[in-house]
Design a protein around this motif. Structure first.
Motif: not given
Length: 334
Positions: A113-121, A141-145, A285-293
């Motif tokens: 279960a800890d491999w999955a994250v909720e898909c942002p709405s 990569s962009i976030q690290k830059l 989860k945090a970077i995935w939220q950025r991808v969705a926003t």
């Protein structure tokens, strides 16, 4: 959600003469590994790592028969851990999925279960897979830059492997965030495509190596995202402006490179490693939220070509022949 006990999956088998054969087969849910989370997969995507697994690369996958697919997006059927509810939409990137655990090129998967994250709405399952691991790696990569202080006013960002999954999404996101992008590719015929993604300039990748054996070269870009490795990475570092940084996430051009320490001690250039596989779940989860926003691309479907599960053997062969461009999203139920 389906109640069927059988499902379709891409299966790679090793033959008696050491060859590897790809085919679409019917499988049974009871054949899946015993894990807490059972997911009905709707979409997956294709990555170079999937192609290596499908070609029998034992550094990626040790045991065959095997189902590749390091990405998956679908609907929860059941979760013994109680982390997710039945019917919830989730996405899976990295960890062991598609490596030694049967992956997303299948209509069903069973994972921890800890491999999955909720898909942002704000993202559909298909949109999530247009990004996939390639898009996630680009965003990381962009976030690290950015964490190193990068900003558009510093100057251009160089992106290698520009027509690949990571490279193409990197260009698009960087352009959206206001960066000037120099795209490097070994496919000059794709220049118009790369400029449509947002590159202001397209150069042949071999021009990076014109610096030769010099310890440093002219300062030509403020920062860079390298997806190739090898001497391309070394020579990117040599030509990065003082105080800049280069991220590294690929090795198609080789796992080794040779250079002096001069860019690091005379220009304070930084080399930044990118791991999109085993990063902590909270960071994912945090970077995935950025991808969705703020990193969500407009007209997202234009960045990926949709194919069926039945087409995956052919397209995986294209990866190994360097005949792919951009992202490929797999409609596993189409």
């Amino acid at each position: 959600m389906s109640d069927d006990t059988t499902f379709k999956a891409l299966v790679v088998e090793e033959t008696s003469d050491g060859e590897f054969k790809k085919s679409i087969q019917q499988r049974n849910i009871i054949d899946l590994p015993e894990n807490d989370l059972l997911i009905e997969v709707h979409y997956s995507s294709l990555n170079f790592k999937d192609a290596m697994s499908a070609s029998g690369n034992k550094r990626i996958t040790k045991q065959y028969p095997h189902t590749p697919g390091i990405d998956a997006a679908g609907v929860v059927v059941s979760d013994k851990s109680g982390t997710f509810k039945a019917g919830q939409e989730v996405v899976v990137f990295g960890y062991d999925l598609g490596m030694d655990t049967d992956g997303g090129l299948s209509q069903m998967i069973s994972i921890p279960a800890d491999w999955a994250v909720e898909c942002p709405s704000s993202l559909t399952l298909k949109e999530a897979m247009i990004y996939g691991t390639g898009g996630l790696t680009a965003a990381l990569s962009i976030q690290k830059l950015e964490k190193m202080g990068a900003k558009p006013s510093d100057g251009p960002v160089a992106v290698t492997g520009a027509t690949g999954g990571v490279g193409s999404i990197s260009i698009a996101i960087l352009s959206q965030l206001g960066y000037d992008v120099i795209a490097f590719s070994g496919k000059p015929e794709q220049s118009d495509y790369l400029k449509e993604l947002g590159a202001s300039e397209v150069r042949h990748r071999d021009t990076i190596n014109e610096v030769g054996d010099k310890p440093v070269g002219r300062e030509l870009w403020a920062n860079a995202i390298d997806t190739i490795g090898g001497n391309y990475l070394a020579n990117l570092l040599k030509q990065t402006k003082a105080g800049g940084a280069v991220t590294s996430c690929g090795l198609a051009g080789g796992a080794e490179f040779s250079m002096t320490v001069m860019p690091f001690i005379t220009r304070a250039v930084s080399l930044l490693g990118i791991d999109s596989v085993y990063i902590p779940l909270a960071d994912k989860k945090a970077i995935w939220q950025r991808v969705a926003t703020d990193m969500k691309l407009p007209n997202l479907e234009s960045y990926g070509e949709e194919i069926t599960l039945e087409q995956t053997p052919e397209y995986l062969d294209r990866f190994m022949a360097s005949k792919t461009v951009g992202r490929y999203v797999v409609n596993v139920r189409g």
